[in-house]
Design a protein around this motif. Structure first.
Motif, PDB file in Angstrom:
ATOM      1  N   GLN A   1       8.992  91.451  68.068  1.00 34.71           N
ATOM      2  CA  GLN A   1       7.624  91.143  68.479  1.00 34.71           C
ATOM      3  C   GLN A   1       7.506  89.798  69.183  1.00 34.71           C
ATOM      4  OE1 GLN A   1       4.484  91.766  65.698  1.00 34.71           O
ATOM      5  NE2 GLN A   1       5.392  93.590  64.777  1.00 34.71           N
ATOM      6  N   TYR A   2       8.360  88.831  68.809  1.00 38.46           N
ATOM      7  CA  TYR A   2       8.252  87.483  69.392  1.00 38.46           C
ATOM      8  C   TYR A   2       9.631  86.969  69.807  1.00 38.46           C
ATOM      9  CZ  TYR A   2       3.668  87.691  67.188  1.00 38.46           C
ATOM     10  OH  TYR A   2       2.400  88.064  66.815  1.00 38.46           O
TER      11      TYR A   2
ATOM     12  N   GLN B   1      14.555  80.775  70.884  1.00 44.54           N
ATOM     13  CA  GLN B   1      15.140  79.536  71.397  1.00 44.54           C
ATOM     14  C   GLN B   1      14.578  78.316  70.667  1.00 44.54           C
ATOM     15  OE1 GLN B   1      14.688  79.373  75.644  1.00 44.54           O
ATOM     16  NE2 GLN B   1      16.435  80.730  76.029  1.00 44.54           N
ATOM     17  N   LYS B   2      13.269  78.308  70.450  1.00 41.73           N
ATOM     18  CA  LYS B   2      12.659  77.171  69.752  1.00 41.73           C
ATOM     19  C   LYS B   2      13.165  77.081  68.321  1.00 41.73           C
ATOM     20  CE  LYS B   2       8.219  74.976  68.755  1.00 41.73           C
ATOM     21  NZ  LYS B   2       6.748  75.055  68.912  1.00 41.73           N
TER      22      LYS B   2
ATOM     23  N   GLN C   1       7.403  81.080  61.270  1.00 40.42           N
ATOM     24  CA  GLN C   1       7.400  79.821  62.003  1.00 40.42           C
ATOM     25  C   GLN C   1       7.194  80.070  63.504  1.00 40.42           C
ATOM     26  OE1 GLN C   1      10.567  76.977  60.961  1.00 40.42           O
ATOM     27  NE2 GLN C   1      11.062  78.321  59.234  1.00 40.42           N
ATOM     28  N   ASN C   2       6.372  79.210  64.096  1.00 43.32           N
ATOM     29  CA  ASN C   2       6.111  79.206  65.546  1.00 43.32           C
ATOM     30  C   ASN C   2       5.373  80.440  66.057  1.00 43.32           C
ATOM     31  OD1 ASN C   2       7.579  76.732  65.753  1.00 43.32           O
ATOM     32  ND2 ASN C   2       9.499  77.883  65.831  1.00 43.32           N
ATOM     33  N   ILE C   3       4.798  81.230  65.152  1.00 44.31           N
ATOM     34  CA  ILE C   3       3.941  82.341  65.588  1.00 44.31           C
ATOM     35  C   ILE C   3       2.595  81.760  66.021  1.00 44.31           C
ATOM     36  CG2 ILE C   3       2.772  84.474  64.876  1.00 44.31           C
ATOM     37  CD1 ILE C   3       5.789  84.739  65.006  1.00 44.31           C
ATOM     38  N   PRO C   4       2.025  82.188  67.151  1.00 44.18           N
ATOM     39  CA  PRO C   4       0.711  81.678  67.570  1.00 44.18           C
ATOM     40  C   PRO C   4      -0.316  81.807  66.447  1.00 44.18           C
ATOM     41  CG  PRO C   4       1.693  82.996  69.320  1.00 44.18           C
ATOM     42  CD  PRO C   4       2.593  83.137  68.123  1.00 44.18           C
TER      43      PRO C   4
ATOM     44  N   GLN D   1      16.037  78.121  67.217  1.00 48.76           N
ATOM     45  CA  GLN D   1      17.420  77.670  67.235  1.00 48.76           C
ATOM     46  C   GLN D   1      17.508  76.163  67.450  1.00 48.76           C
ATOM     47  OE1 GLN D   1      19.494  80.086  70.124  1.00 48.76           O
ATOM     48  NE2 GLN D   1      20.047  81.608  68.588  1.00 48.76           N
ATOM     49  N   ARG D   2      16.643  75.613  68.308  1.00 46.35           N
ATOM     50  CA  ARG D   2      16.644  74.159  68.516  1.00 46.35           C
ATOM     51  C   ARG D   2      16.252  73.441  67.229  1.00 46.35           C
ATOM     52  NH1 ARG D   2      14.317  75.525  73.602  1.00 46.35           N
ATOM     53  NH2 ARG D   2      12.233  75.127  72.769  1.00 46.35           N
ATOM     54  N   THR D   3      15.283  73.975  66.520  1.00 47.94           N
ATOM     55  CA  THR D   3      14.868  73.373  65.253  1.00 47.94           C
ATOM     56  C   THR D   3      15.994  73.450  64.223  1.00 47.94           C
ATOM     57  OG1 THR D   3      12.565  73.984  65.670  1.00 47.94           O
ATOM     58  CG2 THR D   3      13.169  73.463  63.401  1.00 47.94           C
ATOM     59  N   ALA D   4      16.646  74.606  64.151  1.00 47.53           N
ATOM     60  CA  ALA D   4      17.744  74.775  63.201  1.00 47.53           C
ATOM     61  C   ALA D   4      18.912  73.863  63.549  1.00 47.53           C
ATOM     62  CB  ALA D   4      18.191  76.235  63.181  1.00 47.53           C
ATOM     63  N   PHE D   5      19.157  73.656  64.844  1.00 51.37           N
ATOM     64  CA  PHE D   5      20.279  72.818  65.272  1.00 51.37           C
ATOM     65  C   PHE D   5      20.127  71.390  64.760  1.00 51.37           C
ATOM     66  CE2 PHE D   5      22.292  70.017  68.467  1.00 51.37           C
ATOM     67  CZ  PHE D   5      23.606  70.460  68.345  1.00 51.37           C
ATOM     68  N   GLU D   6      18.912  70.924  64.642  1.00 50.67           N
ATOM     69  CA  GLU D   6      18.673  69.573  64.137  1.00 50.67           C
ATOM     70  C   GLU D   6      19.034  69.445  62.662  1.00 50.67           C
ATOM     71  OE1 GLU D   6      17.871  67.013  66.027  1.00 50.67           O
ATOM     72  OE2 GLU D   6      17.929  68.388  67.743  1.00 50.67           O
TER      73      GLU D   6
END
Length: 479
Positions: free
Chosen positions: A200-201, A206-207, A162-165, A209-214
């Protein structure tokens, strides 16, 4: 969805596509005929014979092949689930002219859930994973199909991707797959994959963790023998702090001479902190100690326990029924009855065990609501387990279309499934009191039975003798 609906550009009256459209329509018809013939042959059985004579090497080889077969099936399911989502997306676009991917996904997941007989959340998760596999993780899907990966490994690959370019995703996926096929168990691979991702990333943590927090939530999972699991998905540091505090309090109780085990004390202290004194469960006749001061003004919840008069007064020891859970011991039911601030009598036929009425209320709507809650138990949509207490009462046949506010035209639906029915995606009828028959957008039919079989007594019988008839509703119910 609607299998009789024409595909755009293929109807007989469409002259915009000319010969090309007609040829395409004929090709589609031939393809469907071939598929239908093949689907009819997609039956049979696999038989494993001679299991009792297998030696160790043979048993291991057979087990390996069976595991590979299961992985192949999971890969095919992923492809079909992705196709079902595409069908719903195209159908909604064709019907409304608007692209509504969220609605299409919800309806597709609900259809899949009823076909597979799994909770909606499970079907939605599988469909989401199927879309990712088919769209961006084809290499992972190939590994699953070949049997080189388990589905647990696949889920780890998808989670850590998830969220890898987008430009770097294929290379990172290849690295993950290289680790996954190196003989790692599912738990070992999760640790290695997470470490690879964070090295590696690191900027994506942080992103994530914000997604998981929801997704934070509290879950109640009924267990056995009068027990249930209550779990919470919280930020890691807060969950750790709560557990540490409970552990410290438990150890303190032990040092003070409490004979209970640490696990028992943690559970009892948590219970003591969250419930008012009058609401605390007192298992084995004792009140948990070690808790902090509680707020006596906290709002109390309501629970529904069905217990016979004989059991209530100790004449027999038949189990009682805790609404939303199931059978509980007569001792627990009697304790709940003693501690109840108020209770509602339930009349049941002693021979058939059918409930005749619940409560004796002056206003029929309130009594009927309790009657329906006892009957339904949960949302009446196929497979849904949302408690009736947090669901809405719906007219099976809408009020605006002449539907009566009677027990044989009412059922509980959670907000999500109420919307699906109101919008006409799913259709429902009640051929017999309490029996709900559903028709899915794909034309499949499902039948749900009530939690308890109730006798269709006249609602007038629920009025106390000498009571007054309630005034008619000034406005129709908002159902």
């Amino acid at each position: 969805m609607d299998q009789d609906r024409n595909v755009p550009g293929t109807s007989a009256g469409d002259d915009g596509g000319g010969v090309g459209a007609t040829t395409a329509a004929a090709a589609v018809g031939r393809s469907r005929a071939v598929f239908d013939a093949g689907l009819g042959a997609f039956t049979g059985s696999l038989v494993l014979q001679g299991v009792e004579i297998l030696d160790q090497d043979q048993a291991g080889a057979v087990l390996t092949r069976l595991d590979q077969l299961g992985r192949w099936v999971q890969a095919q399911q992923a492809k079909v689930l992705h196709r079902i989502e595409g069908i719903f997306r195209d159908e909604i676009l064709f019907a409304s002219g608007k692209l509504e991917p969220g609605l299409a996904f919800s309806l597709a997941a609900e259809e899949a859930a009823t076909i597979l007989g799994v909770p909606t959340g499970t079907a939605a998760m599988r469909m989401n994973e199927a879309g990712t596999l088919c769209d961006t993780h084809a290499a992972t899907l190939v590994k699953l199909e070949s049997g080189a990966l388990s589905y647990g490994h696949v889920q780890t690959v998808l989670d850590q991707s998830q969220n890898i370019p987008a430009g770097e995703l294929p290379g990172f996926e290849a690295e993950l797959l290289g680790v996954a096929v190196a003989g790692q168990t599912g738990s070992q691979f999760r640790v290695k994959a997470r470490r690879l991702r964070e090295n590696q990333y690191p900027e994506t943590i942080q992103k994530r963790q914000r997604t998981a927090f929801e997704k934070r939530r509290v879950v109640l999972d009924p267990g056995c023998d009068g027990m249930s699991w209550l779990s919470a998905f919280l930020p890691a540091e807060k969950a750790q702090a709560i557990f540490t505090q409970l552990s410290k309090a438990a150890r303190g109780e032990q040092y003070a001479g409490d004979p209970r085990m640490v696990d028992q004390l943690r559970a009892d202290i948590l219970e003591d902190l969250l419930l008012d004194h009058d609401d605390r469960a007192t298992s084995c006749g004792r009140t948990p100690s070690g808790g902090g001061k509680t707020n006596s003004n906290r709002a109390r919840g309501e629970i529904l326990v069905l217990i016979s008069a004989e059991t209530l007064f100790g004449a027999d020891e038949q189990p009682a029924e805790l609404h939303g859970y199931g059978p509980i011991s007569p001792e627990t039911a009697r304790r709940l009855a003693r501690e109840a601030a108020k209770w509602t009598p339930v009349e049941r036929d002693p021979e058939t065990e059918e409930i005749l009425r619940v409560g004796r209320r002056r206003k029929i709507p309130a009594g009927l609501q309790r009657w329906l809650r006892a009957r339904d138990g949960t949302c009446r949509f196929p497979g849904c387990r949302s408690n009736a207490v947090i669901s809405e009462i719906d007219h099976t046949r809408p009020w605006a279309q002449g539907g009566a506010t009677d027990h044989d035209n009412l059922e509980h639906l959670c907000r999500r499934h109420h919307m699906f029915k109101t919008e006409g995606f799913w259709k429902a009828c009640q051929p017999a009191a309490g029996i709900i028959e559903w028709t899915s957008p794909g034309g499949r039919t499902y039948r749900t039975e009530p939690h308890l079989q109730l006798h269709p007594a006249q609602t007038e019988d629920s009025l106390p003798s000498g009571g007054q008839e309630p005034e008619a509703d000034a406005d129709p119910p908002p159902f």
